[in-house]
Design a protein around this motif. Structure first.
Motif, PDB file in Angstrom:
ATOM      1  N   TYR A   1     -11.605  -0.235  -7.015  1.00 19.67           N
ATOM      2  CA  TYR A   1     -11.050  -1.487  -6.497  1.00 19.67           C
ATOM      3  C   TYR A   1     -11.607  -2.649  -7.318  1.00 19.67           C
ATOM      4  O   TYR A   1     -12.795  -2.655  -7.672  1.00 19.67           O
ATOM      5  CB  TYR A   1     -11.394  -1.689  -5.016  1.00 19.67           C
ATOM      6  CG  TYR A   1     -10.601  -0.794  -4.102  1.00 19.67           C
ATOM      7  CD1 TYR A   1      -9.376  -1.191  -3.589  1.00 19.67           C
ATOM      8  CD2 TYR A   1     -11.066   0.482  -3.771  1.00 19.67           C
ATOM      9  CE1 TYR A   1      -8.638  -0.373  -2.767  1.00 19.67           C
ATOM     10  CE2 TYR A   1     -10.331   1.313  -2.954  1.00 19.67           C
ATOM     11  CZ  TYR A   1      -9.119   0.883  -2.445  1.00 19.67           C
ATOM     12  OH  TYR A   1      -8.386   1.703  -1.640  1.00 19.67           O
ATOM     13  N   THR A   2     -10.737  -3.632  -7.590  1.00 17.34           N
ATOM     14  CA  THR A   2     -11.168  -4.779  -8.375  1.00 17.34           C
ATOM     15  C   THR A   2     -10.360  -6.001  -7.990  1.00 17.34           C
ATOM     16  O   THR A   2      -9.232  -5.894  -7.473  1.00 17.34           O
ATOM     17  CB  THR A   2     -11.021  -4.515  -9.888  1.00 17.34           C
ATOM     18  OG1 THR A   2     -11.565  -5.611 -10.624  1.00 17.34           O
ATOM     19  CG2 THR A   2      -9.558  -4.353 -10.268  1.00 17.34           C
ATOM     20  N   THR A   3     -10.924  -7.179  -8.240  1.00 22.52           N
ATOM     21  CA  THR A   3     -10.250  -8.462  -8.022  1.00 22.52           C
ATOM     22  C   THR A   3     -10.219  -9.213  -9.336  1.00 22.52           C
ATOM     23  O   THR A   3     -11.260  -9.422  -9.971  1.00 22.52           O
ATOM     24  CB  THR A   3     -10.979  -9.299  -6.959  1.00 22.52           C
ATOM     25  OG1 THR A   3     -11.028  -8.565  -5.733  1.00 22.52           O
ATOM     26  CG2 THR A   3     -10.253 -10.615  -6.717  1.00 22.52           C
TER      27      THR A   3
ATOM     28  N   SER B   1       0.847  -1.192   0.000  1.00 23.40           N
ATOM     29  CA  SER B   1       0.000   0.000   0.000  1.00 23.40           C
ATOM     30  C   SER B   1       0.882   1.241   0.000  1.00 23.40           C
ATOM     31  O   SER B   1       1.959   1.263   0.609  1.00 23.40           O
ATOM     32  CB  SER B   1      -0.937   0.024   1.210  1.00 23.40           C
ATOM     33  OG  SER B   1      -0.227   0.243   2.403  1.00 23.40           O
TER      34      SER B   1
ATOM     35  N   GLU C   1     -21.062  -1.019  -7.672  1.00 24.98           N
ATOM     36  CA  GLU C   1     -20.408  -2.243  -7.233  1.00 24.98           C
ATOM     37  C   GLU C   1     -20.937  -3.395  -8.076  1.00 24.98           C
ATOM     38  O   GLU C   1     -22.154  -3.568  -8.211  1.00 24.98           O
ATOM     39  CB  GLU C   1     -20.675  -2.484  -5.746  1.00 24.98           C
ATOM     40  CG  GLU C   1     -19.928  -3.658  -5.180  1.00 24.98           C
ATOM     41  CD  GLU C   1     -20.106  -3.783  -3.669  1.00 24.98           C
ATOM     42  OE1 GLU C   1     -19.826  -4.886  -3.149  1.00 24.98           O
ATOM     43  OE2 GLU C   1     -20.537  -2.805  -3.034  1.00 24.98           O
TER      44      GLU C   1
ATOM     45  N   THR D   1      -5.618  -8.364  -6.351  1.00 28.23           N
ATOM     46  CA  THR D   1      -6.503  -7.272  -5.926  1.00 28.23           C
ATOM     47  C   THR D   1      -5.783  -5.955  -6.125  1.00 28.23           C
ATOM     48  O   THR D   1      -4.651  -5.774  -5.656  1.00 28.23           O
ATOM     49  CB  THR D   1      -6.912  -7.437  -4.455  1.00 28.23           C
ATOM     50  OG1 THR D   1      -7.579  -8.687  -4.288  1.00 28.23           O
ATOM     51  CG2 THR D   1      -7.865  -6.330  -4.040  1.00 28.23           C
TER      52      THR D   1
ATOM     53  N   ASN E   1      -7.511   5.126  -4.239  1.00 26.50           N
ATOM     54  CA  ASN E   1      -8.482   6.063  -3.699  1.00 26.50           C
ATOM     55  C   ASN E   1      -7.862   7.456  -3.746  1.00 26.50           C
ATOM     56  O   ASN E   1      -6.887   7.738  -3.045  1.00 26.50           O
ATOM     57  CB  ASN E   1      -8.850   5.676  -2.266  1.00 26.50           C
ATOM     58  CG  ASN E   1     -10.076   6.400  -1.764  1.00 26.50           C
ATOM     59  OD1 ASN E   1     -10.619   7.255  -2.457  1.00 26.50           O
ATOM     60  ND2 ASN E   1     -10.502   6.079  -0.557  1.00 26.50           N
TER      61      ASN E   1
ATOM     62  N   LYS F   1     -15.454  -2.281  -7.790  1.00 28.12           N
ATOM     63  CA  LYS F   1     -16.105  -1.203  -7.051  1.00 28.12           C
ATOM     64  C   LYS F   1     -15.538   0.125  -7.537  1.00 28.12           C
ATOM     65  O   LYS F   1     -14.319   0.286  -7.616  1.00 28.12           O
ATOM     66  CB  LYS F   1     -15.865  -1.336  -5.546  1.00 28.12           C
ATOM     67  CG  LYS F   1     -16.426  -2.593  -4.922  1.00 28.12           C
ATOM     68  CD  LYS F   1     -16.125  -2.632  -3.435  1.00 28.12           C
ATOM     69  CE  LYS F   1     -16.641  -3.907  -2.793  1.00 28.12           C
ATOM     70  NZ  LYS F   1     -16.324  -3.959  -1.342  1.00 28.12           N
TER      71      LYS F   1
ATOM     72  N   GLY G   1      -6.392  -1.549  -6.285  1.00 21.51           N
ATOM     73  CA  GLY G   1      -7.308  -0.442  -6.027  1.00 21.51           C
ATOM     74  C   GLY G   1      -6.588   0.842  -5.704  1.00 21.51           C
ATOM     75  O   GLY G   1      -5.421   0.836  -5.311  1.00 21.51           O
TER      76      GLY G   1
ATOM     77  N   SER H   1     -12.478   6.545  -6.575  1.00 23.50           N
ATOM     78  CA  SER H   1     -12.115   5.347  -5.839  1.00 23.50           C
ATOM     79  C   SER H   1     -12.406   4.142  -6.730  1.00 23.50           C
ATOM     80  O   SER H   1     -13.497   4.040  -7.308  1.00 23.50           O
ATOM     81  CB  SER H   1     -12.905   5.251  -4.528  1.00 23.50           C
ATOM     82  OG  SER H   1     -12.631   4.040  -3.865  1.00 23.50           O
TER      83      SER H   1
ATOM     84  N   ASP I   1      -3.458   0.393  -3.316  1.00 23.30           N
ATOM     85  CA  ASP I   1      -3.384  -0.908  -2.654  1.00 23.30           C
ATOM     86  C   ASP I   1      -3.236  -2.004  -3.695  1.00 23.30           C
ATOM     87  O   ASP I   1      -3.891  -1.975  -4.752  1.00 23.30           O
ATOM     88  CB  ASP I   1      -4.632  -1.153  -1.802  1.00 23.30           C
ATOM     89  CG  ASP I   1      -4.780  -0.137  -0.689  1.00 23.30           C
ATOM     90  OD1 ASP I   1      -4.076  -0.262   0.315  1.00 23.30           O
ATOM     91  OD2 ASP I   1      -5.582   0.802  -0.851  1.00 23.30           O
TER      92      ASP I   1
END
Length: 613
Positions: free
Chosen positions: A537-539, A502, A568, A522, A526, A551, A524, A535, A511
């Motif tokens: 984030y994804t997997t 991070s 989401e 993962t 922000n 997200k 992401g 913001s 992150d």
């Protein structure tokens, strides 16, 4: 004040305000508005019979109320009441959700904010912490702890479902240097009387010399398999140790004993040492006498008595010159009575030291009188110099077997220390003289600020065997946090990797995490300090080459307001992207200073999202 309004919006026509018929400022701490209404964009939304606003950060407002809407819980209300009484804060919180009321009552110490008493119906927990009384209990798990004490007396009880124990006794503090405890213990299966006493680091200057107690402790435990009033047999356990010095003499003793039915056993180990030394610019002389005793005494199937005694003699002298030193050292240990002979030694050694500002070298040779053989030669060297505000040191150690005529592998260490840069690095390896591959493995150990790591590298097979890095470091106000573990059983084996990283700067963050066992990545970030804020984030499933979820949030500042669009997704992998892949899609308006004041709509659930004061 009459017919006034309260707002933190500095516009001439504020976006939000609370209008009231009467406004009071109480003791320069609280603002109280009577018969007030919350206006958003000049639209009256919510009435307040009484509205409180805290003007300081040291104390909580006497009263606060919030209202929200949730699709599952319906209308949710939060009430909080705070009352200061002398040095304590009495706080009551009441939450209503799903037609259920959940209260929480707490008492805090005003200066340290520590909870002294609390009843929490959400956690099913009661807690009490007073000077002489401690109590906590969970009425769902049936776990309870109770302690009451009035120096030197105390009573303690612990319950956990079917198990429990009770203990009462006396506890004494001995001038901050030690303590003594006597107690009775009962847990339903056995009863025990305990006595412990300990003192550490006590120094006393006497007329003759300094008397120093490093450690002094004794423990006695008298135990029965059932309650102490019945006819069952007691078992006695005893242990202790002490170490002290007087006029340069050092004494140390450790003992352990057990008495049970018609049997007993005890072990006592005692040591004594008396050093003497003399030193000036040219010579240093050191001598030491030591004595030891090991006693084993027992009656089990028969009587056992073993007494081992030994003497230790040590004499050394060193001649100190400008560049090099010469030292001679004689060491002798003689065992008596029942002491095992494999710990005896009788040896004479000589050591040559070469000391310069950049080079230190030593060679140790000697003779073993007990086995009538030459001792292994010990060779060590250290080379050091300063470069780039840091210190580099190269150290090596090896032994030469005079009987086998064989040199052991050199233990080699290369280190670099840069204190201004907060960097410490060390390389450890073994160097095999005369072999085709003299260096087979390297171990790297480093510390950078609060980041520590260790990497083991195979030179012989040309691969990294293992790595572990954990900690934080900062560069140009960017805080980096890294956790990495890497393992590989062989060069052909698939490595096991776990990585979590991070990067943070102010309210912005990045992150990243990956794990080979799940093959999931993962990612992401922000970004809050830009407008609009983003913001994301994804997997990502690396094995199946597809995204599992995503997200994303976009937030735009509108003066004191924030417009937020949130989405989401959880993909069902049916090869078609439609509304079934959408888990959440909503818009939200809220005030920057009070993010729990919001209005919004959830398009997925087709329902409002409301939170108001």
């Amino acid at each position: 004040m009459k017919e006034a309004y309260v707002t933190t919006c500095e516009l001439e026509n504020p976006h939000y305000k609370i209008e009231a018929l009467r406004v009071y400022v109480y003791d320069n701490k609280f603002l109280i508005a009577e018969n007030s209404i919350l206006f958003l964009l000049d639209i009256p939304l919510f009435p307040y019979p009484v509205y409180f606003l805290n003007l300081t950060e040291d104390e909580f407002s006497p009263f606060s109320f919030s209202l929200a809407w949730d699709e599952d819980g319906g209308f949710i209300t939060h009430q909080e009441y705070n009352l200061y009484v002398n040095d304590y804060l009495l706080s009551t919180k009441i939450t209503t959700e799903n037609k259920e009321t959940i209260p929480q009552f707490s008492i805090y110490k005003k200066d340290d904010k520590n909870i002294k008493f609390s009843i929490d119906y959400e956690k099913n927990y009661i807690y009490l912490d007073l000077k002489n009384l401690k109590y906590n209990s969970n009425w769902v798990t049936n776990k309870t702890f109770f302690h009451v004490g009035y120096s030197p007396f105390y009573f303690e009880e612990y319950l956990n479902n079917g198990s429990y124990y009770k203990k009462f006794g006396l506890n004494f503090d001995l001038y901050s240097k030690g303590k003594m405890d006597i107690n009775f213990y009962w847990d339903g299966n056995k009863s025990r009387i305990n006595n412990s006493f300990s003192i550490i680091n006590v120094k006393k200057d006497l007329s003759l010399a300094e008397f120093n107690i490093q450690n002094l402790s004794f423990n006695n435990s008298l135990e029965k398999s059932t309650f102490f009033t019945d006819d069952s047999t007691w078992t006695l356990y005893q242990s202790g140790n002490y170490s002290f010095s007087f006029k340069n003499k050092s004494f140390s003793t450790k003992f352990y004993g057990k008495v049970y039915n018609d049997t007993f056993s005890s072990n006592i180990r005692h040591t004594f040492s008396y050093p003497l030394s003399f030193e000036n610019e040219l010579v240093k002389v050191y001598a030491k006498y030591g004595f030891g005793a090991n006693l084993y005494n027992a009656i089990v199937d028969k009587y056992y008595f073993n007494l081992g005694l030994y003497d230790i003699y040590e004499l050394s002298g060193k001649l100190k010159f400008k560049v090099f030193d010469i030292e001679a050292k004689y060491e002798l240990r003689e065992n008596f009575r029942d002491e095992s002979t494999n710990t005896e030694y009788n040896k004479l050694s000589s050591i040559v030291y070469v000391n310069t500002p950049n080079l230190n070298f030593s060679l140790k040779q000697g003779w073993d009188f007990l086995n009538e053989r030459r001792l292994d030669d010990e060779i060590s060297s250290k080379f050091s110099f300063i470069v780039l505000n840091g210190k580099i040191e190269l150290e090596s150690k090896a032994t030469y077997d005079n009987e086998e005529k064989k040199l052991s592998p050199y233990d080699v260490s290369l280190s670099y220390v840069n204190k201004p840069f907060s960097l410490i690095y060390r390389l450890n390896t073994k160097y095999y003289v005369g072999e085709q591959q003299p260096i087979k493995e390297l171990t790297h150990i480093f510390t950078f600020q609060k980041l520590k790591g260790k990497v083991v590298q195979s030179i012989e097979e040309n691969y990294v065997k293992s790595a572990y890095i954990n900690g934080t470091f900062s560069i140009n106000n960017y805080k980096n946090t890294l956790e990495l573990s890497y393992g590989r059983t062989s060069k052909e084996a698939t490595p096991e990797v776990y990585c979590k990283y991070s990067l943070k700067n102010q309210e912005n963050s990045l992150d990243l995490s990956y794990k080979t066992s799940t093959k999931m990545l993962t990612l992401g970030f922000n970004l809050k300090t830009i407008d609009p804020g983003i913001s994301f984030y994804t997997t990502y499933d690396i094995k199946n080459e597809r995204f599992n979820n995503l997200k994303a949030t976009l937030s735009k500042s509108l003066h004191h307001w924030v417009f937020e669009l949130s989405s989401e997704f959880e993909f069902n992998h049916d090869q078609v992207f439609n509304f079934d892949d959408v888990k959440k899609l909503s818009v939200l308006f809220y005030i920057k200073e009070f993010d729990d004041k919001f209005l919004g709509w959830d398009f997925k659930e087709n329902s409002p999202n409301i939170g108001l004061f």
